[in-house]
Design a protein around this motif. Structure first.
Motif, PDB file in Angstrom:
ATOM      1  N   MET A  78       7.988   3.017 -14.140  1.00  5.48           N
ATOM      2  CA  MET A  78       7.640   3.082 -12.793  1.00  5.48           C
ATOM      3  C   MET A  78       7.735   4.524 -12.149  1.00  5.48           C
ATOM      4  SD  MET A  78       6.594   1.019 -10.191  1.00  5.48           S
ATOM      5  CE  MET A  78       7.361  -0.719 -10.521  1.00  5.48           C
ATOM      6  N   ILE A 109       4.593   6.476 -10.371  1.00  8.17           N
ATOM      7  CA  ILE A 109       4.881   7.295  -8.894  1.00  8.17           C
ATOM      8  C   ILE A 109       4.454   8.816  -9.180  1.00  8.17           C
ATOM      9  CG2 ILE A 109       6.713   7.918  -7.397  1.00  8.17           C
ATOM     10  CD1 ILE A 109       8.269   5.186  -8.120  1.00  8.17           C
ATOM     11  N   GLN A 125      -0.636  -7.165  -9.241  1.00  7.19           N
ATOM     12  CA  GLN A 125       0.269  -7.609  -8.008  1.00  7.19           C
ATOM     13  C   GLN A 125       1.726  -6.774  -7.916  1.00  7.19           C
ATOM     14  OE1 GLN A 125       0.243 -11.875  -8.385  1.00  7.19           O
ATOM     15  NE2 GLN A 125      -1.663 -11.909  -7.089  1.00  7.19           N
ATOM     16  N   VAL A 126       2.305  -7.014  -9.133  1.00  3.40           N
ATOM     17  CA  VAL A 126       3.749  -6.351  -9.157  1.00  3.40           C
ATOM     18  C   VAL A 126       3.828  -4.876  -8.845  1.00  3.40           C
ATOM     19  CG1 VAL A 126       5.800  -6.065 -10.433  1.00  3.40           C
ATOM     20  CG2 VAL A 126       4.726  -8.385 -10.407  1.00  3.40           C
ATOM     21  N   SER A 148       2.937  -4.109  -5.064  1.00  4.15           N
ATOM     22  CA  SER A 148       3.739  -4.305  -4.228  1.00  4.15           C
ATOM     23  C   SER A 148       5.007  -3.424  -4.436  1.00  4.15           C
ATOM     24  CB  SER A 148       4.386  -5.865  -4.548  1.00  4.15           C
ATOM     25  OG  SER A 148       5.358  -6.155  -3.588  1.00  4.15           O
ATOM     26  N   ALA A 149       5.370  -2.878  -5.550  1.00  2.00           N
ATOM     27  CA  ALA A 149       6.395  -2.072  -5.928  1.00  2.00           C
ATOM     28  C   ALA A 149       5.965  -0.770  -5.090  1.00  2.00           C
ATOM     29  CB  ALA A 149       6.682  -2.091  -7.282  1.00  2.00           C
ATOM     30  N   ARG A 179       3.635   0.011  -2.934  1.00  2.46           N
ATOM     31  CA  ARG A 179       3.609   0.071  -1.316  1.00  2.46           C
ATOM     32  C   ARG A 179       5.000   0.105  -0.658  1.00  2.46           C
ATOM     33  NH1 ARG A 179      -1.028  -3.901  -1.966  1.00  2.46           N
ATOM     34  NH2 ARG A 179       0.630  -5.539  -2.377  1.00  2.46           N
ATOM     35  N   MET A 180       6.066  -0.630  -1.370  1.00  5.40           N
ATOM     36  CA  MET A 180       7.474  -0.630  -0.923  1.00  5.40           C
ATOM     37  C   MET A 180       7.809   0.910  -1.073  1.00  5.40           C
ATOM     38  SD  MET A 180       9.413  -4.200  -1.426  1.00  5.40           S
ATOM     39  CE  MET A 180       8.860  -4.564  -2.796  1.00  5.40           C
ATOM     40  N   TYR A 181       7.803   1.502  -2.287  1.00  3.93           N
ATOM     41  CA  TYR A 181       8.120   2.911  -2.419  1.00  3.93           C
ATOM     42  C   TYR A 181       7.634   3.819  -1.358  1.00  3.93           C
ATOM     43  CZ  TYR A 181       8.906   7.382  -4.462  1.00  3.93           C
ATOM     44  OH  TYR A 181       9.149   8.719  -4.767  1.00  3.93           O
ATOM     45  N   MET A 199       6.351   3.186   1.568  1.00  2.00           N
ATOM     46  CA  MET A 199       6.701   2.885   2.965  1.00  2.00           C
ATOM     47  C   MET A 199       8.229   3.317   3.122  1.00  2.00           C
ATOM     48  SD  MET A 199       6.215  -1.477   3.731  1.00  2.00           S
ATOM     49  CE  MET A 199       5.012  -2.126   2.581  1.00  2.00           C
ATOM     50  N   ASN A 200       8.863   3.342   2.069  1.00  2.00           N
ATOM     51  CA  ASN A 200      10.368   3.757   2.264  1.00  2.00           C
ATOM     52  C   ASN A 200      10.447   5.196   2.267  1.00  2.00           C
ATOM     53  OD1 ASN A 200      13.044   3.484   1.928  1.00  2.00           O
ATOM     54  ND2 ASN A 200      13.416   3.389  -0.047  1.00  2.00           N
ATOM     55  N   GLY A 247       8.355   6.707   4.025  1.00  2.00           N
ATOM     56  CA  GLY A 247       7.696   6.892   5.217  1.00  2.00           C
ATOM     57  C   GLY A 247       6.266   7.136   5.201  1.00  2.00           C
ATOM     58  N   GLU A 260       2.224   6.440   4.851  1.00  2.00           N
ATOM     59  CA  GLU A 260       1.421   5.029   4.923  1.00  2.00           C
ATOM     60  C   GLU A 260       0.332   5.642   3.930  1.00  2.00           C
ATOM     61  OE1 GLU A 260      -0.583   3.798   8.454  1.00  2.00           O
ATOM     62  OE2 GLU A 260       1.538   4.258   9.519  1.00  2.00           O
ATOM     63  N   ILE A 300       6.919 -11.273  -8.557  1.00  2.00           N
ATOM     64  CA  ILE A 300       6.066 -10.995  -7.307  1.00  2.00           C
ATOM     65  C   ILE A 300       6.602 -11.817  -6.065  1.00  2.00           C
ATOM     66  CG2 ILE A 300       4.317 -12.675  -7.934  1.00  2.00           C
ATOM     67  CD1 ILE A 300       3.747  -9.056  -6.349  1.00  2.00           C
ATOM     68  N   GLU A 347       8.956  -6.821   0.609  1.00  2.00           N
ATOM     69  CA  GLU A 347       7.528  -6.149   1.431  1.00  2.00           C
ATOM     70  C   GLU A 347       7.465  -6.806   2.612  1.00  2.00           C
ATOM     71  OE1 GLU A 347       4.209  -6.269  -1.382  1.00  2.00           O
ATOM     72  OE2 GLU A 347       3.198  -4.931   0.202  1.00  2.00           O
ATOM     73  N   ILE A 393      12.918  -0.508   4.080  1.00  2.00           N
ATOM     74  CA  ILE A 393      11.548  -0.318   4.672  1.00  2.00           C
ATOM     75  C   ILE A 393      11.517  -0.298   6.158  1.00  2.00           C
ATOM     76  CG2 ILE A 393       9.331  -1.495   4.517  1.00  2.00           C
ATOM     77  CD1 ILE A 393       9.682  -2.294   1.772  1.00  2.00           C
TER      78      ILE A 393
END
Lengths: 223, 117
Positions: free
Chosen positions: A9, A13, A43-44, A47-48, A50-52, A54-55, A57, A59, B23, B30, B108
């Motif tokens: 990961m 990144i 998908q996994v 999702s990971a 997106r969260m990274y 978002m965290n 800050g 977009e 997921i 999420e 988040i």
């Protein structure tokens, strides 16, 4: 099939952090079977990531798509009308898929999300082993259906070597000696005399990578 | 047995913890969950042989991913109990809630609040 492994990961990144709109593209073929780059892994990862971000800050737009294959024109064409919406594509296909997509979409960076490892088989779920090196000149008929090119550390065509001990290879006691396997199988087939006792001449390696990048042309099926 | 457990917990029922995928865990975070825990049968007592062992491995991988992306792997945990252990279910719910309260909200959400402010 082509066996691949997910990239760490952290590496992914690093690869994608300069982009704001990313498409993660999976492949429904080999990498789905070896659970490295199919729909689920897309998908996994999406999702990971997106969260990274978002965290952090940030977009960032991260979308998902899984193509039937990334090594064929018709399936790669399916993303032609959406590709301009993205700054980069993170392809979870094997090296072939990544390159083919990069050739097709010349101005979009296509990044690899997996490490392509080898041509192999699923021994059991989660355990894959190498079986073929695509040398371009198959000798399995003479070696009891066991490939010394991919399974012997020295690629010996007249083995075994002195490093074979109790059926195992000297490089690792967990690795079978390919030539021990060949002899055992030839014995079982009753073909030791015909196949093993005959010396195999020097192999023409020009069909392997030694001859540079390879191609197959079939005039009978070309349109 | 009318046991009490914290009302902050949303129970998602699955036929076996073997159904729980990475997921599902990631999506929960999420969408803003502060923590996720998976409650399965005792190891060796799975009706589907090894569903809870699979869940355990998936929880472990989810932890690893959450650590890497900065959400924190300690926000996800697996518990094992038998179906006759209602009090333990309530106890684990309290334990997990306390732990998550200590860790605070999902980062988040914090990041978004900061941005909005």
């Amino acid at each position: 099939m082509i066996v691949a492994e997910k990239k760490p990961m952290e590496e992914i990144i690093e690869e994608v952090k300069g982009y704001n709109k990313i498409l993660i593209a999976g492949c429904n073929e080999c990498v789905t079977v070896c659970e490295a780059g199919g729909k689920k892994e897309v998908q996994v990862l999406a999702s990971a990531l997106r969260m990274y971000f978002m965290n952090q800050g940030k977009e960032i737009k991260i979308d998902e798509v899984t193509l039937e294959r990334q090594c064929d024109h018709e399936y790669l064409e399916e993303i032609r009308n959406i590709i301009d919406q993205y700054d980069a594509v993170l392809s979870l296909a094997c090296g072939v898929g990544v390159q083919f997509m990069a050739e097709k979409y010349f101005t979009t960076p296509i990044l690899p999300g997996v490490n392509t490892c080898f041509l192999g088989a699923t021994e059991e779920r989660g355990f894959w082993t190498e079986r073929c090196q695509a040398c371009g000149q198959c000798i399995l008929a003479r070696t009891g259906g066991i490939c010394p090119v991919s399974r012997c550390a020295k690629r010996l065509l007249n083995g075994p070597c002195g490093g074979s001990t109790k059926g195992k290879c000297e490089i690792d006691s967990n690795v079978d000696c390919a030539w021990q396997l060949i002899i055992d199988r030839l014995k079982a087939l009753g073909r030791l005399e015909q196949d093993y006792e005959k010396l195999t001449p020097i192999k023409d390696w020009s069909t392997d990578r030694a001859g540079g990048p390879r191609k197959v042309v079939r005039e009978d099926v070309r349109i | 047995m009318r046991l009490q457990y914290p009302d902050t917990i949303r129970v998602v029922r699955v036929p076996c913890t073997g159904k729980v995928d990475i997921i599902h865990i990631l999506r929960s975070f999420e969408k803003g969950a502060d923590g996720v825990y998976v409650v399965g049968c005792m190891e060796g007592d799975c009706r589907f042989n090894n569903g809870n062992i699979r869940a355990k491995k998936r929880v472990a991988l989810a932890k690893k991913i959450l650590d890497t992306i900065g959400i924190g792997g300690e926000r996800v945990q697996m518990f094992n109990l038998s179906s006759a252990e209602g009090p333990k279910f309530a106890q684990y719910a309290v334990e997990m809630t306390d732990k998550i309260k200590e860790l605070g909200a999902n980062p988040i959400k914090k990041a978004f609040k900061k941005k909005a402010a």
